[in-house]
Enzyme design. Structure first.
Site, mmCIF file in Angstrom:
data_model
loop_
_atom_site.group_PDB
_atom_site.id
_atom_site.type_symbol
_atom_site.label_atom_id
_atom_site.label_comp_id
_atom_site.label_asym_id
_atom_site.label_seq_id
_atom_site.Cartn_x
_atom_site.Cartn_y
_atom_site.Cartn_z
ATOM 1 C CB THR A 47 -0.946 -0.003 1.230
ATOM 2 O OG1 THR A 47 -1.864 1.066 1.125
ATOM 3 C CG2 THR A 47 -0.163 0.133 2.530
ATOM 4 C CE LYS A 48 3.324 2.275 4.992
ATOM 5 N NZ LYS A 48 2.756 3.350 5.820
ATOM 6 C CG ASP A 49 3.811 0.670 -4.647
ATOM 7 O OD1 ASP A 49 4.836 0.610 -3.941
ATOM 8 O OD2 ASP A 49 3.564 -0.150 -5.550
ATOM 9 C CB THR A 79 7.492 3.718 3.374
ATOM 10 O OG1 THR A 79 6.268 3.466 4.062
ATOM 11 C CG2 THR A 79 7.466 5.131 2.809
#
Length: 346
Positions: A47-49, A79
């Protein structure tokens, strides 16, 4: 970009629009309908994209970032990988201060993506000069032409999910979502997603997952930072020993704390029941689901979305390693059954 033909100019155009996958076997004893938002489908496998791309592009728009500059960040791994990926495509140098709690798999991945990595001790206070927060700040002060992302105190972290993850879930559930479950670390994922969803329907329940050894749950309940809550724990990307301003506690209805051991076993269980090879925090959020279910949180009409933050490949030396599980005292013959099926033919 020709999205209709699935032809893209670069890997960054694949960020977002991750699928919802129906959970059946692992939730069969819980009333309601359950879906996982599987963020491992992002090109950086987490999800850090979303936040890496959003924060960097906003810095470019404001003229803060220029060609050849250096991007610096603190990270538990995900991240950092996302920032390194964006940096490669856009032509920036990347320096990452990483917690020693991060798996060796994650650290190796960061190096493979061209980042310079500083591994910092996990079990020190946030203001200790050896902490990854202070190391990143020091690098930023020393390196000209650098920016420090500082995801824990960057409102763009929250905004990235408000603009993407929240609208995606609302559309995918046709506005019928009743509960959102997400782990809370920096707080950007749960806060940004929740803020959007609450604006659409304030009755949606936002349920946060915290770790034992973290201060977030008690702070949510009392608005007091209690250092007595802090002690070492193993889950990466979940919980904190400080209060991130990227967390909007007002949009979170309730927290539960999960143990390292239960979360590790549930991550392994997801692989062998749902065929979802996802990470440690995905096990944590599913364990949190079970605990909320025991409290009577769900009924037959519940439509529940769980955010699964990353891919299981980042934990091969941890939760998916029998040796690591045994070293932590997590080995349980019944729970580990079926995972030791390698036979060597001589």
């Amino acid at each position: 970009m020709r999205e209709d033909l699935q032809v893209y100019d670069n890997v960054l155009q694949l960020i977002g629009k991750t699928p919802l996958i129906h959970l059946e076997k692992i939730t069969k004893d819980i009333p309601g309908d359950f879906y996982a938002k599987v963020e491992a489908f992002n090109p950086g496998h987490s999800t850090k994209d979303r936040i890496a791309l959003h924060i960097i592009e906003e810095a470019e728009k404001k003229g803060i970032l220029k060609p050849g500059d250096t991007i610096i960040e603190t990270t538990s791994g995900n991240t950092g990988f996302s920032i390194a990926m964006v940096s490669i495509v856009k032509g920036y140098e990347c320096i990452l201060a990483v917690s020693s709690k991060s798996s060796q798999d994650k650290i190796d991945m960061l190096r493979a993506m061209g980042a310079k990595v500083y591994v910092c001790p996990a079990n020190v206070s946030a203001d200790d000069p050896r902490s990854y927060y202070q190391v990143a700040r020091r690098m930023h002060e020393e390196i000209k032409g650098s920016i420090y992302i500082n995801q824990y105190f960057n409102d763009l972290n929250l905004e990235a999910h408000y603009l993407t993850t929240g609208p995606e879930i609302w559309k995918q559930t046709e506005g019928k979502i009743t509960h959102l479950l997400a782990c809370s670390g920096t707080g950007g994922t749960i806060s940004g997603t929740a803020r959007f969803l609450k604006e659409q329907n304030p009755d949606i329940r936002i349920l946060g997952i915290d770790a034992y050894g973290s201060v977030l749950k008690k702070y949510h309940e009392t608005q007091e930072f209690d250092p007595e809550e802090i002690y070492p724990y193993r889950i990466e990307g979940l919980g904190k020993n400080l209060i991130p301003t990227a967390t909007d506690f007002n949009v979170i209805d309730k927290f539960t704390k999960v143990t390292d051991e239960a979360s590790a076993h549930v991550a392994r269980e997801l692989a062998r029941t749902e065929g979802l090879f996802v990470g440690y925090t995905s096990g944590a959020v599913t364990q949190g689901l079970r605990q909320f279910a025991e409290e009577g949180e769900f009924n037959a009409d519940s439509r529940v979305v769980l955010i699964f933050p990353d891919h299981g490949s980042r934990y091969m030396s941890k939760v998916f390693s029998d040796d690591w599980m045994s070293e932590q005292g997590f080995f349980d013959t019944q729970k580990m059954a079926g995972l030791n099926q390698v036979e060597y033919v001589k």
